[in-house]
Design a protein around this motif. Sequence first.
Motif, PDB file in Angstrom:
ATOM      1  N   LYS A  63     -12.632  -4.041  10.768  1.00 23.97           N
ATOM      2  CA  LYS A  63     -11.915  -5.313  10.742  1.00 23.97           C
ATOM      3  C   LYS A  63     -10.647  -5.055   9.937  1.00 23.97           C
ATOM      4  N   LEU A  64      -9.516  -5.556  10.384  1.00 23.80           N
ATOM      5  CA  LEU A  64      -8.232  -5.134   9.813  1.00 23.80           C
ATOM      6  C   LEU A  64      -8.077  -5.504   8.335  1.00 23.80           C
ATOM      7  N   GLY A  65      -8.515  -6.686   7.942  1.00 20.98           N
ATOM      8  CA  GLY A  65      -8.390  -7.094   6.535  1.00 20.98           C
ATOM      9  C   GLY A  65      -9.220  -6.170   5.639  1.00 20.98           C
ATOM     10  N   PHE A  66     -10.427  -5.860   6.088  1.00 19.69           N
ATOM     11  CA  PHE A  66     -11.322  -4.970   5.348  1.00 19.69           C
ATOM     12  C   PHE A  66     -10.701  -3.574   5.236  1.00 19.69           C
ATOM     13  N   TRP A  67     -10.080  -3.110   6.322  1.00 13.67           N
ATOM     14  CA  TRP A  67      -9.452  -1.781   6.298  1.00 13.67           C
ATOM     15  C   TRP A  67      -8.321  -1.737   5.269  1.00 13.67           C
ATOM     16  N   TRP A  68      -7.490  -2.791   5.246  1.00  8.92           N
ATOM     17  CA  TRP A  68      -6.404  -2.817   4.252  1.00  8.92           C
ATOM     18  C   TRP A  68      -6.965  -2.763   2.841  1.00  8.92           C
TER      19      TRP A  68
ATOM     20  N   GLN B 222      -9.904  -1.521   1.747  1.00  8.40           N
ATOM     21  CA  GLN B 222     -10.657  -0.341   1.317  1.00  8.40           C
ATOM     22  C   GLN B 222     -10.020   0.989   1.725  1.00  8.40           C
ATOM     23  N   GLN B 223      -9.002   0.976   2.583  1.00  9.21           N
ATOM     24  CA  GLN B 223      -8.358   2.219   2.991  1.00  9.21           C
ATOM     25  C   GLN B 223      -6.829   2.105   2.980  1.00  9.21           C
ATOM     26  N   GLY B 224      -6.308   1.201   3.811  1.00 11.36           N
ATOM     27  CA  GLY B 224      -4.875   1.144   4.102  1.00 11.36           C
ATOM     28  C   GLY B 224      -3.995   1.007   2.879  1.00 11.36           C
ATOM     29  N   SER B 225      -4.392   0.102   1.956  1.00 12.24           N
ATOM     30  CA  SER B 225      -3.529  -0.123   0.796  1.00 12.24           C
ATOM     31  C   SER B 225      -3.353   1.168   0.005  1.00 12.24           C
ATOM     32  N   ILE B 226      -4.416   1.980  -0.107  1.00 11.66           N
ATOM     33  CA  ILE B 226      -4.337   3.214  -0.905  1.00 11.66           C
ATOM     34  C   ILE B 226      -3.339   4.197  -0.268  1.00 11.66           C
ATOM     35  N   TYR B 227      -3.371   4.295   1.076  1.00 11.23           N
ATOM     36  CA  TYR B 227      -2.414   5.193   1.731  1.00 11.23           C
ATOM     37  C   TYR B 227      -0.982   4.717   1.503  1.00 11.23           C
TER      38      TYR B 227
ATOM     39  N   GLN C  18     -13.470   9.273   6.040  1.00 12.06           N
ATOM     40  CA  GLN C  18     -12.558   8.134   6.192  1.00 12.06           C
ATOM     41  C   GLN C  18     -12.535   7.640   7.640  1.00 12.06           C
ATOM     42  N   LEU C  19     -12.676   8.583   8.598  1.00 17.30           N
ATOM     43  CA  LEU C  19     -12.712   8.201  10.010  1.00 17.30           C
ATOM     44  C   LEU C  19     -14.123   7.819  10.414  1.00 17.30           C
ATOM     45  N   GLY C  20     -15.106   8.498   9.811  1.00 17.83           N
ATOM     46  CA  GLY C  20     -16.503   8.194  10.105  1.00 17.83           C
ATOM     47  C   GLY C  20     -16.821   6.734   9.831  1.00 17.83           C
ATOM     48  N   LEU C  21     -16.200   6.188   8.785  1.00 21.06           N
ATOM     49  CA  LEU C  21     -16.438   4.790   8.410  1.00 21.06           C
ATOM     50  C   LEU C  21     -16.062   3.841   9.547  1.00 21.06           C
ATOM     51  N   GLY C  22     -15.104   4.250  10.389  1.00 17.25           N
ATOM     52  CA  GLY C  22     -14.715   3.399  11.513  1.00 17.25           C
ATOM     53  C   GLY C  22     -15.368   3.814  12.831  1.00 17.25           C
ATOM     54  N   SER C  23     -16.242   4.846  12.793  1.00 21.33           N
ATOM     55  CA  SER C  23     -16.831   5.361  14.035  1.00 21.33           C
ATOM     56  C   SER C  23     -18.111   4.636  14.398  1.00 21.33           C
ATOM     57  N   THR C  24     -18.687   5.043  15.529  1.00 20.98           N
ATOM     58  CA  THR C  24     -19.959   4.454  15.938  1.00 20.98           C
ATOM     59  C   THR C  24     -21.102   5.248  15.333  1.00 20.98           C
TER      60      THR C  24
ATOM     61  N   ALA D  38      -0.988  12.891  -8.920  1.00 18.92           N
ATOM     62  CA  ALA D  38      -2.192  12.276  -9.494  1.00 18.92           C
ATOM     63  C   ALA D  38      -2.810  11.315  -8.488  1.00 18.92           C
ATOM     64  N   LEU D  39      -1.976  10.449  -7.882  1.00 19.93           N
ATOM     65  CA  LEU D  39      -2.538   9.468  -6.952  1.00 19.93           C
ATOM     66  C   LEU D  39      -3.081  10.144  -5.698  1.00 19.93           C
ATOM     67  N   ILE D  40      -2.428  11.199  -5.220  1.00 21.59           N
ATOM     68  CA  ILE D  40      -2.948  11.909  -4.051  1.00 21.59           C
ATOM     69  C   ILE D  40      -4.337  12.483  -4.371  1.00 21.59           C
ATOM     70  N   PHE D  41      -4.461  13.118  -5.534  1.00 23.33           N
ATOM     71  CA  PHE D  41      -5.750  13.709  -5.904  1.00 23.33           C
ATOM     72  C   PHE D  41      -6.813  12.633  -6.104  1.00 23.33           C
ATOM     73  N   ILE D  42      -6.399  11.481  -6.646  1.00 23.66           N
ATOM     74  CA  ILE D  42      -7.350  10.396  -6.864  1.00 23.66           C
ATOM     75  C   ILE D  42      -7.760   9.782  -5.528  1.00 23.66           C
ATOM     76  N   ALA D  43      -6.769   9.603  -4.642  1.00 25.59           N
ATOM     77  CA  ALA D  43      -7.037   8.943  -3.366  1.00 25.59           C
ATOM     78  C   ALA D  43      -8.017   9.742  -2.511  1.00 25.59           C
ATOM     79  N   LEU D  44      -8.041  11.053  -2.700  1.00 24.69           N
ATOM     80  CA  LEU D  44      -8.995  11.879  -1.970  1.00 24.69           C
ATOM     81  C   LEU D  44     -10.417  11.376  -2.227  1.00 24.69           C
ATOM     82  N   LEU D  45     -10.705  11.040  -3.475  1.00 25.82           N
ATOM     83  CA  LEU D  45     -12.026  10.497  -3.800  1.00 25.82           C
ATOM     84  C   LEU D  45     -12.115   9.016  -3.456  1.00 25.82           C
ATOM     85  N   TYR D  46     -11.040   8.280  -3.750  1.00 26.12           N
ATOM     86  CA  TYR D  46     -11.117   6.827  -3.582  1.00 26.12           C
ATOM     87  C   TYR D  46     -11.155   6.371  -2.124  1.00 26.12           C
ATOM     88  N   THR D  47     -10.609   7.154  -1.197  1.00 24.54           N
ATOM     89  CA  THR D  47     -10.739   6.743   0.205  1.00 24.54           C
ATOM     90  C   THR D  47     -12.066   7.236   0.786  1.00 24.54           C
ATOM     91  N   THR D  48     -12.684   8.231   0.136  1.00 23.99           N
ATOM     92  CA  THR D  48     -13.991   8.709   0.589  1.00 23.99           C
ATOM     93  C   THR D  48     -15.098   7.780   0.109  1.00 23.99           C
TER      94      THR D  48
END
Lengths: 114, 590
Positions: A77-82, A84-89, B207-213, B285-295
Amino acid sequence: MSGSNDGGSNVYHHEGGNMPPHDHHDTEILTEENVRSYWHANLRLLGLLLAVWFIVSFGFGILFADPLNSIQFFGFKLGFWWAQQGSIYVFIGLIAYYVFAMKRIDRRYGVDDD
Amino acid sequence: METQTLIYIFVGASFALYVGIAIWSRAGSTSEFYVAGGGVHPVANGMATAADWMSAASFISMAGIIAFAGYDGSVYLMGWTGGYVLLALLLAPYLRKFGQFTVPDFIGERYYSSTARIVGVICLIFISFTYVAGQMRGVGIVFSRFLEVEIELGVILGMAVVFVYAVLGGMKGITYTQVAQYCVLIFAYLVPAIFISILVTSNPIPQLGLGSTVADGSGMSVLAKLDATLVDLGFTAYTEGSKAVIDVFAITFALMVGTAGLPHVIVRFFTVPKVSDARISALWALIFIALLYTTAPAVAAFARINFIDTVNNTSYQEAPAWLKNWEQIGLIGWMDKNGDGVIQYGAGAPYEGKPAYTGETGANGERVLSNTPTGSNNEIYVDRDIFVLANPEIAQLPGWVIALVAAGGLAAALSTAAGLLLVVSTSISHDLMKKTLMPKITDKQELRYARIAAAVAIGVAGYLGINPPGFVAQVVAFAFGLAAASLFPAILMGIFMRGMNREGAIAGMVTGLAFTFAYIVFFKFVSPELNSSEHWFLGISPEGIGTVGMVLNFLVAFAVRLATSAPPDEVQDMVEDIRVPTGAGVAHTH
């Protein structure tokens, strides 16, 4: 202190302290006006980047998360993605752009440190 | 090889590495002890900052909290990364140009006042010790579960290692140890995450698995399956929040601003050679942190699915070994309320309070509990902290992955503890001794005080780890709230408002600090029974109140500034000077 007051207009002398010798602006003198316009260019950049920072996290991730959640985005869901993921990128992108743009502004006003 | 042997090898090898680095990088001067001589490469500093920042809370607890809270857990993901944008844009480059050793140093010099400096020291010590206590609990959990030693011995071992590299090496030793610790912890986090992502979704990138089936033939996406399963069990949907929007907003804001105001993170930017390096370093710093935080959100979702699959409607006698292992150390408690010998999982607390074991063994071999059961169908209590640590076992990964996670959890806890202890010891030896009480001491004497202060701080932290005050978890909100309401506004105004004066800054800090402190103490300790949204100010919880404290700080500072006189010319010149990157030297004693 690098500011010296000589009758009305402040002149900022470039202090090299313990930096390696470098030639391209050893002769430059930073005028008060130059420093002021450098600071304004900096503030404009900050305003722009912080607006984006606010919109992606507090905007997309929180305030508008509910309406955005009705949109599907690669299995999210787009809001959820922003939230937990999108905002960080985007945060990474913002700092990367800041590093690049500030270097350019530093050079334009002759205040860079290399 | 036995998993237990592997754990000893991995943890032992990582400790030997840290001690080896410490011996190689001993500090010889206060400049090396405080800021590693100011010569750290920006990428190395970025890595060290990431390890410094990512604590036991990030490594061990965060994915577990998100697994339970779903969307509401987003506050930590956005809050603890978005703060780096503020740090990189608003603070780090200017504080590097200022070029001193500590955060109270900046506040004391900028506001030409030793009162301001002392207020800064008090904020810093309070924030840092709150934090350290949490790290020590993490060390204790890892030791007692994986190394099968008593928590006391585990904490003492951890303290001994920190002692060696913090007291010997100071900032220099800590920096290079943190680089090694980052590598250990990120590897330890990503390897099981990748395995589990493949298991649950067949996609190796979490990060992609979270959106997969989900790879169970149902054709549902991970999040859709979680939403459906949880709603079935009586929970709210994973992707929907249950907190009020204003509270989510305030908590995220307080965490972001608090992150930017944390002294042990800020001082990391004093260690790079130039202003532009401070910016680049914040990016790394943020790149290294984001590796964990997006996982982490992926790990959270997979863990929740796996947990429900393996535990719900499983008979206790056939339940996997990890469940019984964690039950043994008191982080899981099952009460067979309907007497069918099968574990039922659902919404609501299974019984009142945390598990209180009677010492007897029940009909199915479980540890009997003396708690009063609630009316819900849920029969099992699970501590959120176990998820990341138990994940490799839940997913039946090989023994070396489990050993790696144990080493990673310790790396995360020890690196943060060391960074915190260092800022405490420097603020005592530098701000309190050198700059306030004993201005005549030499560099050598100051260095000796720094080492003594570090040793004492480690002792206090070790004591807190062995005898954790019952309120550790509850005071975590303190650290961020207080940093947001006190240090951040003072530093920000110090840089961006040339005219802000001593009176305004001190009044602002004291107001922000007192308000936030009083609000948290009231709802957490004085009247915890009132701690619900209808009693909160504007519906903002104690976790988010730092945001209001920050606003108050600014307002009071502006008002007091209007009624008092402008700062002296040389201070205004200093502000002009830190705004310009040219000519940032290495900090030196004077």
